[in-house]
Design a protein around this motif. Structure first.
Motif, PDB file in Angstrom:
ATOM      1  N   ALA A 209       0.810  -1.227   0.000  1.00 39.42           N
ATOM      2  CA  ALA A 209       0.000   0.000   0.000  1.00 39.42           C
ATOM      3  C   ALA A 209       0.848   1.285   0.000  1.00 39.42           C
ATOM      4  O   ALA A 209       0.368   2.330  -0.400  1.00 39.42           O
ATOM      5  N   HIS A 210       2.099   1.196   0.474  1.00 40.77           N
ATOM      6  CA  HIS A 210       2.913   2.417   0.629  1.00 40.77           C
ATOM      7  C   HIS A 210       4.150   2.420  -0.255  1.00 40.77           C
ATOM      8  O   HIS A 210       5.170   3.039   0.097  1.00 40.77           O
ATOM      9  N   LEU A 211       4.029   1.765  -1.371  1.00 40.97           N
ATOM     10  CA  LEU A 211       5.171   1.624  -2.270  1.00 40.97           C
ATOM     11  C   LEU A 211       5.780   2.978  -2.648  1.00 40.97           C
ATOM     12  O   LEU A 211       6.999   3.197  -2.525  1.00 40.97           O
ATOM     13  N   GLU A 212       4.929   3.903  -3.081  1.00 40.63           N
ATOM     14  CA  GLU A 212       5.450   5.176  -3.587  1.00 40.63           C
ATOM     15  C   GLU A 212       6.105   5.996  -2.472  1.00 40.63           C
ATOM     16  O   GLU A 212       7.183   6.547  -2.656  1.00 40.63           O
ATOM     17  N   SER A 213       5.441   6.074  -1.305  1.00 39.92           N
ATOM     18  CA  SER A 213       6.023   6.888  -0.227  1.00 39.92           C
ATOM     19  C   SER A 213       7.305   6.247   0.316  1.00 39.92           C
ATOM     20  O   SER A 213       8.229   6.957   0.749  1.00 39.92           O
ATOM     21  N   LEU A 214       7.390   4.932   0.242  1.00 41.99           N
ATOM     22  CA  LEU A 214       8.640   4.287   0.658  1.00 41.99           C
ATOM     23  C   LEU A 214       9.750   4.587  -0.339  1.00 41.99           C
ATOM     24  O   LEU A 214      10.904   4.803   0.045  1.00 41.99           O
ATOM     25  N   LYS A 215       9.381   4.617  -1.609  1.00 43.04           N
ATOM     26  CA  LYS A 215      10.405   4.943  -2.621  1.00 43.04           C
ATOM     27  C   LYS A 215      10.928   6.363  -2.403  1.00 43.04           C
ATOM     28  O   LYS A 215      12.087   6.648  -2.680  1.00 43.04           O
ATOM     29  N   LEU A 216      10.060   7.238  -1.900  1.00 48.57           N
ATOM     30  CA  LEU A 216      10.493   8.616  -1.612  1.00 48.57           C
ATOM     31  C   LEU A 216      11.194   8.720  -0.252  1.00 48.57           C
ATOM     32  O   LEU A 216      11.614   9.794   0.160  1.00 48.57           O
ATOM     33  N   ARG A 217      11.248   7.613   0.455  1.00 49.42           N
ATOM     34  CA  ARG A 217      11.869   7.527   1.791  1.00 49.42           C
ATOM     35  C   ARG A 217      11.228   8.515   2.769  1.00 49.42           C
ATOM     36  O   ARG A 217      11.923   9.204   3.539  1.00 49.42           O
TER      37      ARG A 217
END
Ligand SMILES: NC(=O)c1ccc[n+]([C@@H]2O[C@H](COP(=O)([O-])OP(=O)(O)OC[C@H]3O[C@@H](n4cnc5c(N)ncnc54)[C@H](O)[C@@H]3O)[C@@H](O)[C@H]2O)c1
Length: 367
Positions: A209-217
């Motif tokens: 669910a948080h793929l994008e925000s994790l990629k942005l760290r």
């Protein structure tokens, strides 16, 4: 005041001890005060990955610095090629020259290589001194700094010389991850995925669910993921500190992964190898009827989202991979402990694996 999460890892074994874990972001200013009760009168020798030191020395403005009068600072060239007994010997000689004795403590600041080398040095220096881990890579924060495994490599394989030596404190400052190269972050994600697969369905859902925000760290998801991984690993090592049984679950994906790393002469990175190992173990579990095909579908999707490989590179024969696995530490008394996923968040230790079955899966996954 910074927000710091703190929990203890209690290790009741033959020499009972506790490791305190602290997790937060931009928390360097709290470090000295937090460490004071653990260090007491001990002189601390801060051993930094020289690369991390070069990047961070200007940014830390006094924190993470031996601000205690007698503390000393050393740098170490952290690379897998330098994760050797020779590096331990060199650091020990430097420590002696600086006057380190049995009343000293070591503090490792760096990734998994630094943590493993300094932890091992602490386990043998003057027959053992306390140490503290300050992990600066994602892999070291979610995995290697927890659990007390320390060691160095031999020509014949990774981590073949080592000791269990629990750190007194594990200090995780997420700000270090700001400068971690994307490639290193990606490698660490393989261990995150492994951890969720072993025992945390909620973490798996969170990763999806948080793929994008994790990629942005972003801070919040990063904190959530690092804390969840540390807590799961802590739970496992509290039950089986010395890996006599249950702790083997942490080897999910690593039996094949280590074999691939070694066969490639370490040209394949650890995270990539673990991802391929996870896919192999899951495909095997599906082919044995122990896991639903959906587990493999979700795993491959998550790995692909992080650019982690889901097929084995051409050029490795299944026979060579099987042979390389048999010199692994997990090959005990002629039996291979092979961890298989049953579903997302649950694994089993399979001890009666037919190697031909694994060979077929390796063949099917090779490009
Ligand atoms: N002890 C355990 O339980 C355990 C578990 C898993 C892996 N390991 C070991 O961990 C090692 C791999 O660890 P790693 O992936 O952290 O590798 P690493 O320590 O080599 O670090 C990777 C690279 O990132 C750089 N780096 C570190 N922190 C940085 C930062 N904040 N900013 C910029 N660059 C930074 C390092 O200088 C290095 O070039 C392997 O040797 C493996 O065997 C140990």
């Amino acid at each position: 005041m910074c927000m710091i999460m703190n929990f203890a890892i209690d290790l009741p074994g033959s020499s009972p001890c506790t490791s305190q874990v602290f997790i937060g972001r931009n928390i360097g200013s709290e470090l000295s005060a937090t460490l004071a009760p653990y260090l007491g009168e001990r002189v601390a020798y801060w051993i930094w990955d020289e690369n991390v030191f070069r990047i961070w020395k200007g940014r830390l403005q006094g924190s993470f610095w031996p601000d205690r009068e007698n503390d000393r600072l050393l740098c170490f060239r952290a690379s897998e090629a330098n994760k050797r007994l020779s590096a331990v010997e060199k650091l020990a000689a430097e420590l002696l020259q600086l006057g380190a004795d049995r009343g000293s403590a070591l503090i490792a600041v760096g990734g998994g290589v630094t943590g493993d080398v300094v932890g091992f040095l602490a386990s043998v220096y003057m027959r053992g001194v306390p140490h503290i881990q300050v992990p600066t890579t994602l892999l070291a924060q979610v995995d290697s700094s927890i659990g007390g495994k320390t060691g160095v490599d031999l020509e014949q394989g990774k981590n073949l010389l080592g000791a269990f030596h629990q750190p007194q404190v594990i200090w995780m400052d997420l700000q270090f991850l700001e400068t971690l190269p994307p490639e290193e972050f990606r490698q660490g994600m393989a261990e995150v995925i492994k951890t969720a697969m072993i025992g945390d369905t909620a973490l798996w859902d969170y990763l999806e669910a948080h793929l994008e925000s994790l990629k942005l760290r972003e801070s919040e998801p990063l904190h959530h993921v690092v804390a969840a991984c540390c807590q799961l690993k802590a739970k496992v090592v509290q039950l089986d500190e010395k890996e006599t049984g249950y702790r083997r679950v942490l080897n999910l994906g690593h039996t094949v992964g280590h074999a691939l790393e070694r066969l490639s002469r370490y040209q394949i990175r650890h995270g990539d190898a673990v991802a391929m190992g996870l896919v192999t173990a899951t495909k095997l579990a599906v082919s044995m009827g122990k896991a639903e095909p959906e587990v493999l579908v979700r795993l491959e999707k998550l790995c692909r989202a992080w650019d982690l490989p889901v097929r084995l590179p051409a050029g490795f024969s299944p026979e060579a991979v099987l042979a390389a696995m048999q010199t692994d530490k997990k090959y005990i008394g002629g039996r291979l402990h092979f961890i298989l996923p049953v579903r997302i968040g649950e694994v089993m230790d399979n001890q009666d694996l037919r190697l031909e079955q694994l060979g077929e899966v390796l063949r099917a996954l090779t490009l």
